[in-house]
Scaffold this active site. Structure first.
Site, PDB file in Angstrom:
ATOM      1  N   ASP A 194      14.260   5.268   8.955  1.00  0.00           N
ATOM      2  CA  ASP A 194      13.263   5.429   9.998  1.00  0.00           C
ATOM      3  C   ASP A 194      13.137   4.158  10.822  1.00  0.00           C
ATOM      4  OD1 ASP A 194      11.223   7.093  11.244  1.00  0.00           O
ATOM      5  OD2 ASP A 194       9.767   5.672  10.430  1.00  0.00           O
ATOM      6  N   ALA A 204      10.256   0.640   6.147  1.00  0.00           N
ATOM      7  CA  ALA A 204       9.527  -0.633   6.283  1.00  0.00           C
ATOM      8  C   ALA A 204       9.912  -1.309   7.596  1.00  0.00           C
ATOM      9  CB  ALA A 204       9.803  -1.521   5.082  1.00  0.00           C
ATOM     10  N   ARG A 205      10.924  -2.160   7.553  1.00  0.00           N
ATOM     11  CA  ARG A 205      11.455  -2.812   8.744  1.00  0.00           C
ATOM     12  C   ARG A 205      12.958  -2.929   8.591  1.00  0.00           C
ATOM     13  NH1 ARG A 205       7.293  -1.637  10.492  1.00  0.00           N
ATOM     14  NH2 ARG A 205       5.731  -2.898  11.625  1.00  0.00           N
ATOM     15  N   HIS A 233      11.412   5.888  14.019  1.00  0.00           N
ATOM     16  CA  HIS A 233      10.202   5.177  13.593  1.00  0.00           C
ATOM     17  C   HIS A 233       8.984   6.087  13.697  1.00  0.00           C
ATOM     18  CE1 HIS A 233       8.409   0.848  13.272  1.00  0.00           C
ATOM     19  NE2 HIS A 233       7.777   1.704  12.476  1.00  0.00           N
ATOM     20  N   LEU A 234       9.078   7.251  13.061  1.00  0.00           N
ATOM     21  CA  LEU A 234       7.999   8.228  13.134  1.00  0.00           C
ATOM     22  C   LEU A 234       7.289   8.452  11.798  1.00  0.00           C
ATOM     23  CD1 LEU A 234       9.416  10.841  11.670  1.00  0.00           C
ATOM     24  CD2 LEU A 234      10.361  11.255  13.921  1.00  0.00           C
ATOM     25  N   ARG A 264       0.831  -1.199   0.000  1.00  0.00           N
ATOM     26  CA  ARG A 264       0.000   0.000   0.000  1.00  0.00           C
ATOM     27  C   ARG A 264       0.866   1.249   0.000  1.00  0.00           C
ATOM     28  NH1 ARG A 264      -2.662  -3.632   3.302  1.00  0.00           N
ATOM     29  NH2 ARG A 264      -4.907  -3.943   2.944  1.00  0.00           N
ATOM     30  N   GLU A 311      15.725  -2.059  16.665  1.00  0.00           N
ATOM     31  CA  GLU A 311      14.891  -0.886  16.428  1.00  0.00           C
ATOM     32  C   GLU A 311      15.555   0.390  16.929  1.00  0.00           C
ATOM     33  OE1 GLU A 311      12.036  -0.750  14.695  1.00  0.00           O
ATOM     34  OE2 GLU A 311      11.942   1.398  14.981  1.00  0.00           O
ATOM     35  N   ASP A 324       8.642  -6.076  -7.350  1.00  0.00           N
ATOM     36  CA  ASP A 324       7.724  -6.841  -6.513  1.00  0.00           C
ATOM     37  C   ASP A 324       7.435  -8.147  -7.239  1.00  0.00           C
ATOM     38  OD1 ASP A 324       5.150  -7.890  -5.394  1.00  0.00           O
ATOM     39  OD2 ASP A 324       5.348  -6.117  -4.130  1.00  0.00           O
TER      40      ASP A 324
END
Length: 324
Positions: A258, A234-235, A282-283, A158, A263, A178
Site C-alpha cells: 500500500d 507503513a512507509r 496508500h488507501l 498501534r 510513493e 519490536d
C-alpha cells in the site's frame, strides 16, 4: 487543515457538536498561519485550541506568534510530525492525535491481506482470468491455506498491536519484532532475522525513522521462505525497494504494497503488472466514512479538554522519537 479535508472529515452532526463545544464557526479553516486572512487572524488572537488534520500548516514560532493564547492542538489524524515544531513544546502546548482511530482501517486492510495471501487469492484470480477453463485448483494450491501458518508482525505500533488482536480468532502463529515494546497477548517476541526466516507472511507496522530505513533490506528479504508474502502498510522506506523488486520479479516472493518509495512508483515499474503483487494507492488508512471515526475521536478529545480533563490520546515530545 485543507478545505477539502474539512468537508470530508466533518458531517452535519460533527459540525453541530463542534459548534456546541467550541462556540465557533466550523467552516473557518486556516491554511497559512504566517499570513492569515482577517477572519483567521481574529480567531487566532483568542484561540486556545487548534483542531488540525491533513494539510495543517507548520506550527513554528512565527505561526504561534499569531496565537498567544494557544494551549492545545487536537489532531484529527495520525502523525503530528509534519506540523509540530520545537516551538510548540517550548510553549508548553499539549497535543492529542487520532492515531489510534486511524490504526483501525489499516489493521482491517492488513487482516484481509494476510488471509487472502494465505489462500493465494490474488495470483489465483489472475491465473483464472487467463485460463478461463476448469482446472485442478486443489492440486495447484496444495501448499496454500491459513491453518497453522506463521505471521510475522514488524512493529508493535498501534496498528501492529491491533493486527495481533484481530488475528487471535484464527489458527495462525503470530511472531512479533519490536525492540522497545513487549509482545501483546497472542504474539511471541523474536528477533527480526528469526521472524523473517520463520514467517509465511510478514507485515510491516514500524514507524519511519532514520534507524528503520531499509529495515527489511536485501539480506533480510532473502531470509523469507520461498512463497512468503510481504505486506507493507507503513512507509515505503522501511523496505529496500530495488531488492524487493528483484525478489518479486524472480517470483520467489509475493507482496501486498500500500506504500512504496517513491510513493507513486515510476510508470515503468514492474510492481504494476507482476502477478504476485497487489499494489494499492496508500488507501489502507482512513478514507470515506472512516474519516468520521477520526472526527469522533478528535471531538471527544476537545470535549475532555473543555472539561479540564487530560487527553485520552496524548502525544508527548519524547514519544515522537519512536513513533510515526
Amino acid at each position: 487543515m485543507g478545505p477539502e479535508v474539512a468537508g470530508r472529515l466533518f458531517a452535519g452532526p460533527h459540525r453541530a457538536r463542534l459548534t456546541a463545544l467550541a462556540r465557533t464557526d466550523p467552516d473557518l479553516v486556516a491554511h497559512d498561519l504566517r499570513n492569515p486572512s482577517p477572519a483567521v487572524r481574529d480567531a487566532l488572537a483568542t484561540a486556545e485550541v487548534l483542531l488540525t488534520c491533513w494539510g495543517a500548516p507548520v506550527l513554528d514560532a512565527g505561526a504561534l506568534a499569531a496565537a498567544p493564547g494557544l494551549r492545545a492542538v487536537v489532531h484529527a489524524a495520525g502523525s503530528v510530525k509534519g506540523h509540530l515544531t520545537d516551538a510548540c513544546w517550548e510553549r508548553g502546548i499539549v497535543v492529542s492525535s487520532a492515531a489510534s482511530a486511524n490504526a483501525v482501517p489499516v489493521a482491517e486492510y492488513t487482516l484481509a491481506a494476510i488471509l487472502f495471501a494465505g489462500k493465494r487469492v490474488l495470483s489465483s484470480a489472475r491465473r483464472y482470468a487467463r485460463l478461463r477453463a476448469a482446472h485442478d485448483w486443489g492440486a495447484e494450491l496444495a501448499g496454500a491455506g491459513n491453518h497453522r501458518r506463521t505471521v510475522g508482525i514488524v512493529g508493535a505500533s498501534r496498528t501492529g498491536r491491533r493486527v495481533v488482536e484481530l488475528l487471535r480468532p484464527f489458527d495462525l502463529d503470530v511472531l512479533l519484532y519490536d525492540p522497545y515494546t513487549a509482545a501483546p497477548p497472542g504474539a511471541v517476541q523474536v528477533g527480526l532475522d528469526e521472524l523473517c526466516a520463520r514467517s509465511d507472511t510478514v507485515s510491516v507496522h514500524a514507524p519511519e525513522l532514520p534507524e528503520t530505513r531499509h529495515l527489511l533490506d536485501a539480506r533480510r528479504l532473502a531470509l523469507l521462505p520461498d512463497g512468503a508474502t510481504l505486506i507493507n502498510t507503513a512507509r515505503g522506506s522501511l523496505v529496500e525497494g530495488p531488492a524487493l523488486v528483484r525478489e518479486l520479479v524472480s517470483g520467489r516472493l509475493y507482496a501486498v504494497l500500500d506504500v512504496t518509495e517513491p510513493e507513486v512508483p515510476p510508470p515503468d515499474s514492474p510492481l504494476y503488472s507482476l502477478p504476485n503483487v497487489l499494489l494499492t494507492p496508500h488507501l489502507a488508512g482512513s478514507l470515506g466514512t472512516e474519516l468520521h471515526r477520526l472526527a469522533d475521536l478528535a471531538l471527544d478529545e476537545l470535549e475532555r479538554y473543555a472539561k479540564g480533563l487530560p487527553f485520552a490520546e496524548p502525544v508527548t515530545r519524547d514519544s515522537l522519537n519512536r513513533s510515526a
